[in-house]
Design an enzyme around this catalytic site. Structure first.
Site, short mmCIF file in Angstrom:
data_model
loop_
_atom_site.label_atom_id
_atom_site.label_comp_id
_atom_site.label_asym_id
_atom_site.label_seq_id
_atom_site.Cartn_x
_atom_site.Cartn_y
_atom_site.Cartn_z
N ILE A 13 1.02 -11.67 9.83
CA ILE A 13 -0.56 -11.09 9.69
C ILE A 13 -1.53 -11.87 9.63
O ILE A 13 -2.72 -11.55 10.10
CB ILE A 13 -0.56 -9.93 8.22
N ASP A 61 0.50 -26.53 0.12
CA ASP A 61 1.25 -25.47 -0.55
C ASP A 61 0.21 -24.90 -1.43
O ASP A 61 -0.35 -25.60 -2.26
CB ASP A 61 2.42 -26.28 -1.37
N THR A 136 1.07 -5.41 -1.06
CA THR A 136 2.14 -4.30 -0.36
C THR A 136 2.15 -3.09 -1.08
O THR A 136 2.22 -2.96 -2.41
CB THR A 136 3.35 -4.83 -0.21
N ASP A 137 2.40 -1.91 -0.30
CA ASP A 137 2.77 -0.82 -0.95
C ASP A 137 4.10 -0.81 -1.69
O ASP A 137 4.41 0.10 -2.33
CB ASP A 137 2.90 0.31 0.15
N GLU A 138 4.81 -1.98 -1.52
CA GLU A 138 6.17 -1.94 -2.03
C GLU A 138 6.22 -1.92 -3.42
O GLU A 138 7.03 -1.87 -4.21
CB GLU A 138 7.08 -2.93 -1.45
N TYR A 162 11.13 -9.23 -4.33
CA TYR A 162 9.97 -9.59 -3.50
C TYR A 162 8.73 -8.49 -4.22
O TYR A 162 7.68 -9.08 -4.42
CB TYR A 162 10.38 -9.22 -2.08
N LYS A 166 5.13 -9.64 -5.93
CA LYS A 166 3.99 -9.17 -5.39
C LYS A 166 3.10 -8.42 -6.59
O LYS A 166 1.94 -8.58 -6.82
CB LYS A 166 3.93 -8.18 -4.09
N ARG A 226 9.74 4.16 6.66
CA ARG A 226 8.59 3.24 6.19
C ARG A 226 7.55 3.73 7.07
O ARG A 226 7.54 4.67 7.95
CB ARG A 226 9.14 1.90 6.94
N ASN A 261 14.17 4.61 9.61
CA ASN A 261 14.59 3.45 10.55
C ASN A 261 15.17 3.69 11.77
O ASN A 261 15.15 2.90 12.84
CB ASN A 261 15.35 2.57 9.78
N ASP A 296 24.68 -1.18 3.11
CA ASP A 296 23.03 -1.01 2.61
C ASP A 296 22.56 -2.12 1.94
O ASP A 296 23.42 -2.93 1.23
CB ASP A 296 23.09 0.30 1.66
N HIS A 300 17.82 -0.53 -2.28
CA HIS A 300 17.17 -0.43 -0.94
C HIS A 300 16.25 1.01 -1.28
O HIS A 300 16.43 2.10 -1.47
CB HIS A 300 17.99 0.24 0.24
P1 NAD Z 1 5.09 -14.11 6.74
O1 NAD Z 1 5.91 -14.55 6.16
O2 NAD Z 1 4.76 -13.92 8.33
O3 NAD Z 1 3.85 -15.06 6.66
C1 NAD Z 1 3.54 -15.97 5.32
C2 NAD Z 1 2.83 -17.09 5.48
O4 NAD Z 1 2.43 -17.94 4.59
C3 NAD Z 1 3.66 -18.25 6.55
O5 NAD Z 1 2.70 -18.82 7.36
C4 NAD Z 1 4.18 -19.15 5.43
O6 NAD Z 1 3.86 -20.44 6.13
C5 NAD Z 1 3.05 -19.12 4.64
N1 NAD Z 1 3.42 -19.51 3.07
C6 NAD Z 1 4.52 -19.32 2.51
N2 NAD Z 1 4.55 -20.16 1.35
C7 NAD Z 1 3.57 -20.86 1.25
C8 NAD Z 1 2.82 -21.44 0.17
N3 NAD Z 1 3.51 -22.08 -0.94
N4 NAD Z 1 1.76 -22.22 0.48
C9 NAD Z 1 1.12 -22.11 1.46
N5 NAD Z 1 1.57 -21.24 2.48
C10 NAD Z 1 2.73 -20.52 2.34
O7 NAD Z 1 4.24 -12.92 6.11
P2 NAD Z 1 3.32 -11.59 6.57
O8 NAD Z 1 4.37 -10.52 6.96
O9 NAD Z 1 2.46 -11.99 7.51
O10 NAD Z 1 2.64 -11.14 5.15
C11 NAD Z 1 1.61 -11.82 4.77
C12 NAD Z 1 0.80 -11.02 3.61
O11 NAD Z 1 0.85 -9.59 3.52
C13 NAD Z 1 1.73 -11.48 2.40
O12 NAD Z 1 1.41 -11.60 1.37
C14 NAD Z 1 2.99 -9.86 2.12
O13 NAD Z 1 2.97 -9.73 0.87
C15 NAD Z 1 1.50 -8.87 2.81
N6 NAD Z 1 2.26 -7.68 3.30
C16 NAD Z 1 3.03 -7.80 4.50
C17 NAD Z 1 3.51 -6.83 4.95
C18 NAD Z 1 4.42 -6.57 6.32
O14 NAD Z 1 4.67 -5.54 6.72
N7 NAD Z 1 4.53 -7.76 6.72
C19 NAD Z 1 2.77 -5.39 4.67
C20 NAD Z 1 1.89 -5.36 3.46
C21 NAD Z 1 1.62 -6.51 2.85
P1 TYD Z 2 12.15 -4.65 6.85
O1 TYD Z 2 11.53 -4.83 8.07
O2 TYD Z 2 12.79 -6.10 6.25
O3 TYD Z 2 10.79 -4.45 5.72
P2 TYD Z 2 10.72 -3.89 4.26
O4 TYD Z 2 12.20 -3.88 3.62
O5 TYD Z 2 9.58 -4.71 3.65
O6 TYD Z 2 10.36 -2.42 4.32
O7 TYD Z 2 12.89 -3.33 6.91
C1 TYD Z 2 12.49 -2.38 6.99
C2 TYD Z 2 13.49 -1.12 6.92
O8 TYD Z 2 14.35 -1.57 7.95
C3 TYD Z 2 14.09 -1.34 5.53
O9 TYD Z 2 14.49 0.29 5.25
C4 TYD Z 2 15.40 -2.06 5.69
C5 TYD Z 2 15.78 -1.81 7.12
N1 TYD Z 2 16.58 -2.67 7.97
C6 TYD Z 2 17.82 -2.40 8.52
O10 TYD Z 2 18.13 -1.33 8.59
N2 TYD Z 2 18.43 -3.53 9.25
C7 TYD Z 2 18.15 -4.66 9.38
O11 TYD Z 2 18.50 -5.63 10.06
C8 TYD Z 2 16.56 -4.97 8.72
C9 TYD Z 2 16.08 -6.40 8.65
C10 TYD Z 2 15.87 -3.76 8.12
#
Ligand code: NAD
Ligand code: TYD
Length: 360
Positions: A13, A61, A136-138, A162, A166, A226, A261, A296, A300
């Site tokens: 992101i 870091d 996150t909404d989680e 996780y 958060k 999701r 899913n 599962d 979950h």
């Molecule tokens: P990602 O795992 O793709 O990226 C995380 C980044 O943080 C990486 O570039 C990693 O190198 C860096 N990082 C990790 N530990 C670090 C540290 N100790 N110091 C400095 N950098 C560090 O994650 P993402 O999916 O891009 O998510 C970004 C943020 O958005 C997160 O805070 C996550 O909780 C939040 N978020 C993600 C989603 C989603 O669907 N992916 C949804 C809602 C919120």
């Molecule tokens: P994920 O992309 O890990 O996001 P989050 O758990 O943070 O929502 O998973 C999305 C959904 O997909 C979740 O319900 C778990 C499911 N999932 C599978 O069924 N198979 C897989 O291999 C993965 C990675 C996720």
């Protein structure tokens, strides 16, 4: 010119957000990208901005308070957009400790460094400074099958390590706002999809496996829901909260796009068949027969669904990318960027995948 300190800008992101910001503001902003470059951080994601004069990458870091304080001392930081985190639920189930370190302690280090740089002798804060904590909404837990939504007022009820980490980081940000009137916002967004997402998450994993003719592992009954949002719509929401959101408020971001899913997997298979050109040998590999129900995920969460009423009414945010269009764009991106995916799925990823899925 405002200087943004973006943490985790080399991740999924964060890198999309940096692209969004340079497309929108061009040379009118400066971005410092602070990232540790864990397995999820990849500077390839930013190669088209890396030579800009108003962009600087700093490898650090967020748990390293001396390094983070130095960044604030050497730069006039106006805004912090805090993405850096460990972000994958399955990894948190296997190894929670690094989630607490980065997500909780790292957020505290950033809060302290920003507070020290921005606080005036009377305890108030310099005009115009803002810290946006991306969450996150989680944190809200799991919803029943239908009709319920997560609002900003929904009590926190995280279940995975996780989401617990958060939630803890959100609480720390809230405590700094309540105790010090520290100028911050929190955004809680639903699941994102789009280019540059690491192929451990559902959508890129399924694309990657389907193209290789490998099993598509569906956890449980495949009916967990999701609420999927195109990543650039999230980037836009973050920017609008920064520009128009009221300080000290939380905003939920999501586009009412709930899908099971298993539905997602079928859409991916259909879109791959549509986009792969005649004669491409991968066409023969892409098949419903690859769908494999596996054990599962522990704990979950059943369903996530965001009510985005507040961000809509207060900032005018609207999601712009319908799912049908976003998923096509995403799959087309993965098809056009095979070297990227090869690069991130070699080495350590192979080990991770073998271990994570061995008993499923
Ligand atoms: P990602 O795992 O793709 O990226 C995380 C980044 O943080 C990486 O570039 C990693 O190198 C860096 N990082 C990790 N530990 C670090 C540290 N100790 N110091 C400095 N950098 C560090 O994650 P993402 O999916 O891009 O998510 C970004 C943020 O958005 C997160 O805070 C996550 O909780 C939040 N978020 C993600 C989603 C989603 O669907 N992916 C949804 C809602 C919120
Ligand atoms: P994920 O992309 O890990 O996001 P989050 O758990 O943070 O929502 O998973 C999305 C959904 O997909 C979740 O319900 C778990 C499911 N999932 C599978 O069924 N198979 C897989 O291999 C993965 C990675 C996720």
């Amino acid at each position: 010119m405002k200087t943004y300190l973006v943490t985790g800008g080399a991740g999924f992101i964060g890198s999309n957000y940096i692209h969004y910001m340079f497309e929108k503001y061009g040379d009118d902003i400066r971005i410092l990208n602070v990232d540790k470059l864990t397995y999820a951080g990849n500077l390839e994601n930013l190669k088209d901005v890396q030579d800009r004069e108003n962009y600087t990458f700093i490898k650090a870091d967020i748990c390293d308070s001396a390094a983070i304080e130095r960044i604030f001392q050497e730069n006039t930081v106006d805004r912090v957009v805090h993405f850096a985190a460990e972000s994958h639920v399955d990894r948190s189930i296997k190894d929670p400790e690094v989630f607490v370190k980065t997500n909780v302690l790292g957020t505290l280090v950033l809060l302290n460094a920003a507070k020290a740089a921005w606080e005036l002798p009377d305890g108030s804060f310099m005009e115009g400074k803002r810290f946006l904590h991306v969450s996150t909404d989680e944190v809200y837990g799991s919803l029943s099958e239908e009709g319920e939504y997560f609002y900003e007022t929904t009590p926190y009820d995280p279940h995975s390590p996780y989401s617990a980490s958060k939630a803890s980081s959100d609480m720390l940000v809230k405590s700094y706002m309540d105790t010090y009137r520290f100028p911050a916002n929190i955004t809680n967004c639903s699941n994102n999809y789009g280019p540059y997402q690491f192929p451990e998450k559902l959508i890129p994993l399924m694309i990657h496996n389907a193209l290789a003719g490998k099993p598509l592992p569906v956890y449980g009954d495949g009916k967990n829901v999701r609420d999927w949002l195109y990543v650039m719509d999230h980037a836009k929401g973050i920017d609008l909260v920064m520009e128009k959101g009221r300080l000290f408020e939380t905003y939920n971001i999501g586009g009412h796009n709930e899908k099971q899913n298993i539905e997602i997997i079928h859409i991916i298979l259909d879109t791959l068949k549509e986009l792969l050109p005649e004669g491409d040998e991968r066409r023969a590999l892409v098949s419903e027969k690859l769908i494999t129900y596996v054990t599962d995920r522990k704990g979950h969460d059943r369903r996530y669904a965001i009510a985005p009423d507040k961000i809509r009414s207060e900032t005018g945010w609207e999601p712009e990318t319908p799912f049908a269009e976003g998923i096509k764009k995403t799959i087309a991106w993965y098809l056009a960027n095979e070297p990227w995916i090869e690069n991130v799925t070699s080495g350590d990823y192979q080990k991770y995948y073998a271990e994570m899925y061995q008993n499923r």
